[in-house]
Design a protein around this motif. Structure first.
Motif, PDB file in Angstrom:
ATOM      1  N   ASP A 182      21.038  47.139 -13.126  1.00  0.00           N
ATOM      2  CA  ASP A 182      20.241  47.080 -11.891  1.00  0.00           C
ATOM      3  C   ASP A 182      19.468  45.758 -11.840  1.00  0.00           C
ATOM      4  O   ASP A 182      18.272  45.711 -12.105  1.00  0.00           O
ATOM      5  N   LEU A 183      20.146  44.708 -11.499  1.00  0.00           N
ATOM      6  CA  LEU A 183      19.489  43.428 -11.227  1.00  0.00           C
ATOM      7  C   LEU A 183      19.112  43.449  -9.754  1.00  0.00           C
ATOM      8  O   LEU A 183      19.980  43.587  -8.888  1.00  0.00           O
ATOM      9  N   ASN A 184      17.808  43.355  -9.446  1.00  0.00           N
ATOM     10  CA  ASN A 184      17.416  43.502  -8.038  1.00  0.00           C
ATOM     11  C   ASN A 184      16.744  42.247  -7.513  1.00  0.00           C
ATOM     12  O   ASN A 184      16.095  41.500  -8.249  1.00  0.00           O
ATOM     13  N   ILE A 185      16.920  42.035  -6.218  1.00  0.00           N
ATOM     14  CA  ILE A 185      16.420  40.852  -5.515  1.00  0.00           C
ATOM     15  C   ILE A 185      15.733  41.320  -4.241  1.00  0.00           C
ATOM     16  O   ILE A 185      16.292  42.118  -3.477  1.00  0.00           O
ATOM     17  N   PHE A 186      14.519  40.820  -3.996  1.00  0.00           N
ATOM     18  CA  PHE A 186      13.782  41.185  -2.785  1.00  0.00           C
ATOM     19  C   PHE A 186      13.941  40.097  -1.727  1.00  0.00           C
ATOM     20  O   PHE A 186      13.895  38.903  -2.028  1.00  0.00           O
ATOM     21  N   MET A 187      14.132  40.537  -0.475  1.00  0.00           N
ATOM     22  CA  MET A 187      14.243  39.606   0.648  1.00  0.00           C
ATOM     23  C   MET A 187      13.315  40.063   1.776  1.00  0.00           C
ATOM     24  O   MET A 187      13.504  41.135   2.367  1.00  0.00           O
ATOM     25  N   PRO A 188      12.252  39.278   2.103  1.00  0.00           N
ATOM     26  CA  PRO A 188      11.365  39.642   3.229  1.00  0.00           C
ATOM     27  C   PRO A 188      12.120  39.561   4.560  1.00  0.00           C
ATOM     28  O   PRO A 188      12.886  38.625   4.789  1.00  0.00           O
ATOM     29  N   TYR A 189      11.896  40.539   5.413  1.00  0.00           N
ATOM     30  CA  TYR A 189      12.535  40.495   6.734  1.00  0.00           C
ATOM     31  C   TYR A 189      12.106  39.255   7.507  1.00  0.00           C
ATOM     32  O   TYR A 189      12.904  38.684   8.278  1.00  0.00           O
ATOM     33  N   SER A 190      10.858  38.839   7.326  1.00  0.00           N
ATOM     34  CA  SER A 190      10.351  37.694   8.089  1.00  0.00           C
ATOM     35  C   SER A 190      11.128  36.419   7.790  1.00  0.00           C
ATOM     36  O   SER A 190      11.194  35.514   8.639  1.00  0.00           O
ATOM     37  N   GLU A 191      11.733  36.355   6.594  1.00  0.00           N
ATOM     38  CA  GLU A 191      12.464  35.138   6.223  1.00  0.00           C
ATOM     39  C   GLU A 191      13.879  35.102   6.779  1.00  0.00           C
ATOM     40  O   GLU A 191      14.598  34.128   6.587  1.00  0.00           O
ATOM     41  N   LEU A 192      14.263  36.163   7.494  1.00  0.00           N
ATOM     42  CA  LEU A 192      15.540  36.133   8.212  1.00  0.00           C
ATOM     43  C   LEU A 192      15.388  35.441   9.567  1.00  0.00           C
ATOM     44  O   LEU A 192      16.397  35.109  10.217  1.00  0.00           O
ATOM     45  N   HIS A 193      14.146  35.304  10.030  1.00  0.00           N
ATOM     46  CA  HIS A 193      13.837  34.574  11.279  1.00  0.00           C
ATOM     47  C   HIS A 193      14.541  35.194  12.496  1.00  0.00           C
ATOM     48  O   HIS A 193      15.051  34.481  13.366  1.00  0.00           O
ATOM     49  N   LEU A 194      14.556  36.514  12.526  1.00  0.00           N
ATOM     50  CA  LEU A 194      15.162  37.231  13.649  1.00  0.00           C
ATOM     51  C   LEU A 194      14.061  37.776  14.551  1.00  0.00           C
ATOM     52  O   LEU A 194      13.023  38.230  14.061  1.00  0.00           O
ATOM     53  N   HIS A 195      14.292  37.754  15.866  1.00  0.00           N
ATOM     54  CA  HIS A 195      13.263  38.163  16.828  1.00  0.00           C
ATOM     55  C   HIS A 195      13.740  39.263  17.772  1.00  0.00           C
ATOM     56  O   HIS A 195      13.041  39.597  18.725  1.00  0.00           O
ATOM     57  N   GLN A 196      14.908  39.787  17.508  1.00  0.00           N
ATOM     58  CA  GLN A 196      15.423  40.911  18.291  1.00  0.00           C
ATOM     59  C   GLN A 196      16.391  41.694  17.408  1.00  0.00           C
ATOM     60  O   GLN A 196      16.802  41.219  16.347  1.00  0.00           O
ATOM     61  N   THR A 197      16.722  42.898  17.837  1.00  0.00           N
ATOM     62  CA  THR A 197      17.637  43.725  17.057  1.00  0.00           C
ATOM     63  C   THR A 197      18.953  42.979  16.839  1.00  0.00           C
ATOM     64  O   THR A 197      19.585  42.516  17.801  1.00  0.00           O
ATOM     65  N   THR A 198      19.335  42.839  15.555  1.00  0.00           N
ATOM     66  CA  THR A 198      20.480  41.992  15.207  1.00  0.00           C
ATOM     67  C   THR A 198      21.294  42.642  14.095  1.00  0.00           C
ATOM     68  O   THR A 198      20.744  43.146  13.118  1.00  0.00           O
ATOM     69  N   SER A 199      22.605  42.615  14.256  1.00  0.00           N
ATOM     70  CA  SER A 199      23.519  43.091  13.212  1.00  0.00           C
ATOM     71  C   SER A 199      23.853  41.926  12.288  1.00  0.00           C
ATOM     72  O   SER A 199      24.197  40.829  12.749  1.00  0.00           O
ATOM     73  N   CYS A 200      23.738  42.161  11.002  1.00  0.00           N
ATOM     74  CA  CYS A 200      23.932  41.101  10.005  1.00  0.00           C
ATOM     75  C   CYS A 200      24.715  41.644   8.814  1.00  0.00           C
ATOM     76  O   CYS A 200      25.013  42.838   8.734  1.00  0.00           O
ATOM     77  N   TYR A 201      25.022  40.775   7.894  1.00  0.00           N
ATOM     78  CA  TYR A 201      25.551  41.202   6.609  1.00  0.00           C
ATOM     79  C   TYR A 201      25.186  40.161   5.555  1.00  0.00           C
ATOM     80  O   TYR A 201      24.773  39.042   5.871  1.00  0.00           O
TER      81      TYR A 201
END
Length: 297
Positions: free
Chosen positions: A254-273
């Motif tokens: 279990d190597l885990n990595i955290f990613m803040p949503y704010s750092e995706l720079h999205l401003h509306q509902t968006t599908s990503c991968y």
């Protein structure tokens, strides 16, 4: 009449006991009075000159005090950067520094072309490109505030790894599982996603590798970074964590990595991968498949 000029520039008329009359010469007495009047006028003029000079001297001393006060105030100014030095591995990446200054500041000496600086408020973000050379490299940048300067040192290690270890064993492995926890917070209170990786890695005993996560829109285009924080050297949104296997053939459950949503720079509902790559130096050892998610507002 006769007058005496005092040391402070004032004038005093002599009393009769101080005068030396020519008692037998009436004309001489008259002339003495005339001469006394003349000397009195001269004494008054000299007194005025001395008084003016004294006044100027006082003003000069007053101005000097103002200068000293200004100098003392300036000596209380300060300028510092935290951290005062930064280091990167051969992969490069981004780091943020904080400036603490009593006055306005600016970057006066920039980095070489493999380093990129950006400013936001009292923060400086340094983005460093990957070092494909086996040699380490160093650099610095300077900020200035008034007559003060502060230098920040930069070091980056060289790429000393390839697809083989020192025993000529090929580095290989496989990603077994990937899962994600959404709407969780990190230790700083940032809301985001925590990505978990289970994988095997062989041939990297006591060598540092990197697990990197890259983010894309559903159409396959990389999500672009806008603040030089969570990013690749090409400016695409990404995050990573380093790891060091303790065995020749190792498994990370279990190597885990955290990613803040704010750092995706999205401003509306968006599908990503996102996809995950395991790196040995600048060599990609393995890559995951597509892991889809949606950010909603």
């Amino acid at each position: 009449m006769e007058f005496t000029i005092n040391e402070d520039g004032s004038v005093t008329r002599k009393t009769s006991s101080d005068l030396n009359y020519n008692r037998n010469g009436g004309n001489n007495g008259e002339n003495g009075d005339k001469n006394g009047c003349l000397w009195g006028i001269i004494a008054i003029i000299v007194g005025v000159i001395i008084a003016i000079a004294t006044s100027n001297k006082s003003t000069s001393n007053s101005n000097h005090e103002v200068i000293d006060t200004t100098a003392n105030s300036y000596n209380n100014s300060y300028l510092s950067v935290s951290p005062s030095s930064v280091s990167f591995d051969s992969y490069g990446g981004c780091k943020t520094l904080s400036v603490n200054s009593s006055d306005l500041w600016r970057i006066t000496t920039n980095t070489y072309e493999w380093g990129h600086l950006s400013i936001s408020g009292n923060k400086i973000t340094l983005r460093v490109e990957a070092n494909n050379s086996k040699n380490s490299r160093s650099d610095f940048f300077e900020i200035s505030s008034g007559s003060k300067k502060y230098r920040v040192s930069i070091t980056q290690s060289g790429n000393r790894s390839d697809s083989y270890n020192s025993n000529s064993t090929r580095v290989n492995g496989s990603i077994i599982n990937v899962w994600t926890d959404h709407n969780v917070t990190d230790s700083y209170g940032n809301n985001g996603m925590r990505i978990h990786i289970k994988f095997d890695i062989n041939g990297m005993l006591d060598r540092t590798g990197r697990a990197a996560v890259y983010f894309y829109y559903a159409n396959g285009n990389p999500i672009k970074d806008t603040n030089d924080s969570y990013c690749t050297s090409n400016g695409d949104v990404a995050t990573h964590v380093n790891f060091t296997p303790s065995y020749e053939n190792s498994r990370f459950d279990d190597l885990n990595i955290f990613m803040p949503y704010s750092e995706l720079h999205l401003h509306q509902t968006t599908s990503c991968y996102f996809t995950i790559s395991i790196w040995n130096g600048n060599t990609e050892v393995m890559r995951s498949g597509i892991n889809s998610f949606q950010v909603t507002f």
